[in-house]
Enzyme design. Structure first.
Site, PDB file in Angstrom:
ATOM      1  N   GLU A 224       0.813  -1.221   0.000  1.00  0.00           N
ATOM      2  CA  GLU A 224       0.000   0.000   0.000  1.00  0.00           C
ATOM      3  C   GLU A 224       0.842   1.264   0.000  1.00  0.00           C
ATOM      4  OE1 GLU A 224      -2.392   3.405   1.364  1.00  0.00           O
ATOM      5  OE2 GLU A 224      -0.582   2.592   2.263  1.00  0.00           O
ATOM      6  N   GLU A 225       1.925   1.257   0.763  1.00  0.00           N
ATOM      7  CA  GLU A 225       2.681   2.508   0.939  1.00  0.00           C
ATOM      8  C   GLU A 225       3.336   2.997  -0.353  1.00  0.00           C
ATOM      9  OE1 GLU A 225       2.414   4.543   3.216  1.00  0.00           O
ATOM     10  OE2 GLU A 225       1.901   3.515   5.075  1.00  0.00           O
TER      11      GLU A 225
END
Ligand SMILES: [Zn+2]
Length: 348
Positions: A224-225
């Site tokens: 996600e990051e």
């Protein structure tokens, strides 16, 4: 119906274990495995890993005509060894988006690709006030003046290489977890706090002998990051995606550390109005402490799935986290509110 009691001791103990499991994006497998291990104790859930490395748990519900997906991410900010310097220290490349000053002085673990993990700390090159005077304060923190000082006897590139450290090795920042009077202070509450809420929601249903109204999928994301975590791995049968990620707390925001927030818009634009309204209604019905907010600099895995072509309604909720992508903090009240909201959604 009333929401069954959430086991807050379990929530905090799972969260502590997860926070203490290093998992920078690209090396998030240990946190995925930790979550998988916890979910194994709930028979009836079927677990699988995607080829990309995300974890997907499926729980067959009372009905299956409109399956639902929920996602939270187990990967975190971190860094990689960019260069081994001639003095034996390490230059870093950031993983994810953050400012160097937010990790300055932090302890770290360097996962040597051909050796044992090494301890170290993140420092400005000109770190000593006695040597560099005002420059310690005046220097803008950049990729090329921040470094890892290893806790090992090395003053050369060769000595550092002898420790098994290579360009591309992962670096994880110490979470520095501390829990006081309900406050949970740690790095990487984004988004391990929400993984804990999702797992605690499953336990809440199990303990109460309940099951989700609709067949539900829990997607624990591992990229996600860097913006594409849930782009893959959400089962195509899903009609809705509830993205559970931290709420941004600060000046001008309605969010705080004691509520869960429904985010109706962030950098990627508005979320699905119908699903957002449904969540609002559920929170009102069950007296769940919540806020509604807009995040100015924020993207989510819900949008990653939309951008990848996911045809679902997406909404975003999560606990308020102060000083996000910095030394973060939230409160048990926000974690419980988020978990209750997830449970209410699953039972709706
Ligand atoms: Zn996040």
């Amino acid at each position: 119906m009333t929401i069954p009691t959430i086991d807050s001791e379990f929530l905090i103990s799972f969260l502590s274990g997860l926070l203490n499991t290093p998992s920078p994006t690209g090396l998030a497998e240990p946190a995925i495995a930790f979550t998988e291990q916890a979910l194994l104790s709930f028979p009836g859930l079927s677990l699988k890993r995607t080829r990309k490395g995300a974890l997907v748990a499926t729980w067959v519900g009372e009905k299956s005509d409109a399956p639902r997906a929920l996602t939270a991410h187990a990967d975190t900010l971190g860094a990689m060894v960019k260069q081994i310097k001639s003095n034996g220290r390490l230059m870093m490349a950031k993983i994810g988006s953050y400012a160097w000053n937010t990790v300055e002085g932090e302890g770290c673990m360097v996962f040597a690709s051909s050796g044992t993990p090494a301890r170290g700390s993140i420092l400005l090159e000109m770190a000593s006030g006695h040597v560099h005077g005002a420059k310690v304060n005046d220097t803008k923190r950049e990729d090329d003046n921040m470094e890892v000082r290893l806790d090992a006897r090395t003053t050369s590139k060769e000595e550092t290489e002898a420790l098994g450290i290579r360009v591309g090795d992962f670096i994880a920042f110490d979470p520095r977890l501390e829990i006081t009077s309900g406050f949970v202070r740690s790095r990487h509450l984004d988004d391990k706090a929400c993984v804990a809420c999702l797992v605690a929601a499953i336990k809440t249903l199990y303990d109460a002998g309940l099951k989700p109204t609709q067949t539900s999928y829990w997607h624990i994301s591992n990229y996600e990051e860097v913006g594409h975590g849930a782009a893959a791995g959400i089962p195509v049968e899903a009609t809705e995606l509830l993205c559970v990620d931290m709420a941004a707390v600060g000046e001008g925001q309605t969010s705080d550390e004691f509520h869960s927030t429904l985010c109706v818009k962030d950098s990627g634009g508005p979320y699905h109005h119908g699903l957002s309204q449904k969540l609002r209604q559920l929170a009102d019905e069950h007296a769940i402490p919540y806020k509604v907010d807009i995040y100015p600099y924020y993207g989510s895995d819900g949008e990653a799935f939309w951008r990848a072509g996911g045809d679902v309604a997406v909404a975003l909720i999560g606990p308020g986290v102060d000083a996000s992508h910095n030394y973060e903090r939230t409160h048990l009240d926000a974690l419980l509110a988020t978990t209750q909201w997830v449970v209410a959604y699953l039972l709706s």
